[in-house]
Scaffold this motif. Sequence first.
Motif, PDB file in Angstrom:
ATOM      1  N   ASP A   1     115.243  34.006 -91.163  1.00 64.57           N
ATOM      2  CA  ASP A   1     115.903  34.519 -92.080  1.00 64.57           C
ATOM      3  C   ASP A   1     114.728  35.478 -92.903  1.00 64.57           C
ATOM      4  OD1 ASP A   1     118.159  33.310 -90.782  1.00 64.57           O
ATOM      5  OD2 ASP A   1     118.025  31.549 -91.346  1.00 64.57           O
ATOM      6  N   GLY A   2     113.619  35.622 -92.553  1.00 70.81           N
ATOM      7  CA  GLY A   2     112.569  36.059 -93.589  1.00 70.81           C
ATOM      8  C   GLY A   2     112.851  37.358 -93.867  1.00 70.81           C
ATOM      9  N   PRO A   3     112.531  38.001 -94.986  1.00 68.09           N
ATOM     10  CA  PRO A   3     113.051  39.574 -95.030  1.00 68.09           C
ATOM     11  C   PRO A   3     112.159  40.322 -94.762  1.00 68.09           C
ATOM     12  CG  PRO A   3     111.128  38.530 -96.801  1.00 68.09           C
ATOM     13  CD  PRO A   3     112.212  37.420 -95.881  1.00 68.09           C
TER      14      PRO A   3
ATOM     15  N   SER B   1     111.871  46.314 -99.462  1.00 65.08           N
ATOM     16  CA  SER B   1     113.045  48.114 -99.974  1.00 65.08           C
ATOM     17  C   SER B   1     113.870  47.564-101.499  1.00 65.08           C
ATOM     18  CB  SER B   1     113.658  48.863 -99.479  1.00 65.08           C
ATOM     19  OG  SER B   1     114.978  48.375 -98.332  1.00 65.08           O
ATOM     20  N   GLN B   2     114.630  46.626-101.960  1.00 60.48           N
ATOM     21  CA  GLN B   2     115.631  46.481-102.464  1.00 60.48           C
ATOM     22  C   GLN B   2     114.595  46.250-103.701  1.00 60.48           C
ATOM     23  OE1 GLN B   2     114.671  43.287-101.167  1.00 60.48           O
ATOM     24  NE2 GLN B   2     115.530  41.981-101.956  1.00 60.48           N
TER      25      GLN B   2
ATOM     26  N   PRO C   1     124.482  32.863 -93.490  1.00 63.95           N
ATOM     27  CA  PRO C   1     124.543  34.042 -93.823  1.00 63.95           C
ATOM     28  C   PRO C   1     123.913  34.919 -92.816  1.00 63.95           C
ATOM     29  CG  PRO C   1     124.267  33.716 -95.850  1.00 63.95           C
ATOM     30  CD  PRO C   1     124.336  32.266 -94.812  1.00 63.95           C
ATOM     31  N   VAL C   2     124.034  36.478 -92.099  1.00 68.82           N
ATOM     32  CA  VAL C   2     123.075  37.298 -91.537  1.00 68.82           C
ATOM     33  C   VAL C   2     122.676  38.344 -92.574  1.00 68.82           C
ATOM     34  CG1 VAL C   2     123.248  38.808 -89.618  1.00 68.82           C
ATOM     35  CG2 VAL C   2     124.045  36.847 -89.188  1.00 68.82           C
ATOM     36  N   ARG C   3     122.139  38.515 -93.060  1.00 70.34           N
ATOM     37  CA  ARG C   3     121.530  39.625 -94.243  1.00 70.34           C
ATOM     38  C   ARG C   3     121.274  40.531 -93.373  1.00 70.34           C
ATOM     39  NH1 ARG C   3     120.521  34.503 -96.171  1.00 70.34           N
ATOM     40  NH2 ARG C   3     121.993  33.545 -98.457  1.00 70.34           N
ATOM     41  N   PRO C   4     121.595  41.539 -94.540  1.00 74.24           N
ATOM     42  CA  PRO C   4     120.497  43.007 -94.224  1.00 74.24           C
ATOM     43  C   PRO C   4     119.707  42.845 -93.927  1.00 74.24           C
ATOM     44  CG  PRO C   4     122.503  43.348 -95.433  1.00 74.24           C
ATOM     45  CD  PRO C   4     121.638  41.778 -95.855  1.00 74.24           C
ATOM     46  N   ALA C   5     119.063  43.584 -93.335  1.00 82.61           N
ATOM     47  CA  ALA C   5     117.486  43.336 -92.684  1.00 82.61           C
ATOM     48  C   ALA C   5     116.053  43.930 -93.914  1.00 82.61           C
ATOM     49  CB  ALA C   5     117.555  44.599 -91.435  1.00 82.61           C
TER      50      ALA C   5
ATOM     51  N   TRP D   1     126.694  40.741 -97.175  1.00 75.49           N
ATOM     52  CA  TRP D   1     126.335  40.059 -95.429  1.00 75.49           C
ATOM     53  C   TRP D   1     127.436  39.818 -94.536  1.00 75.49           C
ATOM     54  CZ3 TRP D   1     127.859  34.716 -98.266  1.00 75.49           C
ATOM     55  CH2 TRP D   1     126.567  34.640 -98.983  1.00 75.49           C
ATOM     56  N   GLU D   2     126.586  40.384 -92.750  1.00 74.41           N
ATOM     57  CA  GLU D   2     127.154  41.264 -92.185  1.00 74.41           C
ATOM     58  C   GLU D   2     127.795  40.069 -91.069  1.00 74.41           C
ATOM     59  OE1 GLU D   2     123.491  43.072 -90.775  1.00 74.41           O
ATOM     60  OE2 GLU D   2     123.199  44.122 -92.323  1.00 74.41           O
TER      61      GLU D   2
END
Length: 811
Positions: free
Chosen positions: A228-230, A234-235, A466-470, A486-487
């Motif tokens: 689950d790590g980033p 970029s954000q 959650p499934v988060r953006p990459a 979230w995806e």
Amino acid sequence: MKTTKALLALGVGLSVLLTACSATGTQVSPGTGITVKRDGYGIPHVYADTTRALYSGYGYSVAEDRLFQMEMAKRSSIGTAAEVLGPDYVEIDKTARNSIDPQSIKDQLARLPQTERDIFEGYAEGFNKRIDEVGADPAHLMPKQFLDGDFRPEHWTGYDVAMVWVQTMANRFSQSSSELANLQVLKSLQAKNGDEKGRQLFDQLIWAEEDPGAPTTVPRDESTSPDDGPHAMSQEAGLSDVTQALPDANLTRMKNAGGGEWPHMKPEASNLWMVGADKTADGTSILMNGPQFGWFNPSYVYGVGLHGAGLDVAGNTPYAVPTVLFGTNKTISWGATAGPLDVNDVYQEVLDPSNEHAYRYDGEYRPMEVRNETIEVRGGPDVAYPVYSTVHGRVTSFDTPNGSAYSLKESWAGYEIQSLVAWIDIMKATSWDEFLEQAKKVAITINWYYADNQGNIGYVSPGRLPVRPADQDLRLPAIGDGSMEWEGIRPFEENPQSYNPEQGYLANWNNQSAAGALADGYNWSPVDRVRAITTRLEAKDKFTPGEIWDINRQASFADLNVDYLLPYLAQATEQLPGSDPVAAGVNMLRDWDGQATDDNADGVYDDPQPAIMRTWLPILFDTVIRDDLPEDVYASYAAKVYPAAGTARPAEATKLVYNALRGDESGVPQTTDFFNGADRMSVLRSTFGQAMDRLRTEQGPDPAGWKMPVAANRFDYKNYLGVPQAGSDEVLSLSPYMNRGTQNDRIVLGDGIADLCTVGPPGQSGFIAPDGTRSRHYSDQMDMYRNFQCKTDNLTEQSVDANKSSEVTQN
């Protein structure tokens, strides 16, 4: 309610107050066929044939023992403390109301089948029966705290019963997020060091990637958890600046819940260890749980047995919620520690420059939703204010100068009652598969533990992950413009879980759950207090129940820093002659068992080593990391080295220095040299020498005389949110500080074997009569707790009958 405030102001009598409460239509019939038998410690065992009657008996018993505590727990949960306590509690009420969606909880309750609504309605029914009895004879039955405060208990509803669990368990332990605090720290680091160096320092303080040396509850070689790590950072470029002193309701709540200042924001929470058939002397399973809710008077936990309507269970549970969170049904046993999964995200919303209550989403500005709240205030005017929400969730703070607001998105929002019902239903489970079926329904993050009478043990960490953006960095707020949504939700099978691991045991002290399972600010590291448990579990092949229990004593007094720094300190001084004062001090640490005890009860630690460690570490941290950090950031580390309240965790600064000492071998890249090019061993020798010199100057030349006052366990009269739940003269204390559960339970199960041993200080009952007489069970578990003893709880009706102190049947 307006009626209550007006009556309080006019001093109208109790009978009128109760009439006003009854006018709401609350049922007061207790049902039929309820029997309550209490044992020698006042623990009620409730017997009934129907769910409603069983929980009516439960609610009635709770109201007998904890009426004032539960009244204030309810008010803390729904945000009505100021109604009876006055203006000082308005902000606490706001925090409570800002953390819930009342209509959502009511809708969830309304959707339950009647058989499940009976749990909540029956509990309220029994509770209200006792309130009416108290109201009919206040001179003898009214808890003194109500008389002192000049207000009276109000009737409960099923919603109130549910809300106590929602706030004290779901929100307290699942609503955490340190993303906004992390952003403030990042900006502070960049202001001092420039953007690039500041970012490198941030990565070294709050690391993004997993440290492979961090201990996990699921053995690393069997972990199937997702990473689950980033995957990118970029954000940050899309995030606005942030005001350093920005008030935030979520951060305030986390601090009030026992986490304190950054970077120690999450509650201290709990520990658990258990062994299966291959690691016990007689093939049983042994489960040992120490939930760390904090220490309060009355206790955070309540002992109860529930027998009937498909239940036959006993154990302890926080705030007398309608399930036994730590207990057994004689076929299986279960326990819990705080959940580690990242089930929340803070979103930074971009505000409309012309309207701070509109935000940009999907290319346009949208108005925030608003819920208007009015807090009634005793002795002051009502306080009306709005609660704003975005598509992500409730707005926790506005940062108008920077054109931002922050909202909290919870993956479990709308599933609170489903999660509670699943926790109720595990009391009926008789196998690992049935246990997992309920775990699948739990949306909040929590750690669940299982053991059974066949010697099996298991662990699962439920929660909607959650499934988060990459490109999302878990440590920082997400961008709220619609680009970072979230995806989906990960399948339950990917949640951390283990069943009968080869090592023969499972242990947790809020450490990392499994390889790949990360969060926004836990900083999981090889420096972890769970090693105080696991090293002892690994030291023997087989354990008896007594030996499993004794680990509790050893872990409770363990110095959680010395084991990580002493090997380097010993290396730094190995060339010094034994006569050298620095070498002599190091040898004292090497000869120490690491136990910070006060066996002679003289108010200071028995050995000089606690004084050495508590003097050396602040000097070491000042020397190594202070110059690299802004003063406000360093202050957060310095405040939690050996806090006065006790050593609940290894110091976060110990993790930083340990990584710096390991250098290239560290699991966290060391881009900033905290030692500034100096020889690390020389720094250790120098700082330790300064500590020894200070102690000689302050306490004399003989180390045997060096003393340090002990910390203590303080049983506070205010609950974890700061609302009184007892009189101000009811603070209790135990010394020295014991780093252990608010309660402890040990459960042994085997073929024909079922043994539950618990201790939950101060005692079962918080009742104080109008004349000041305290219940005989007010504090009768304090000495037991002090001496690491536990009472054998009754698991069969025959045992209950043999040890009962009273019996009441309602027909």
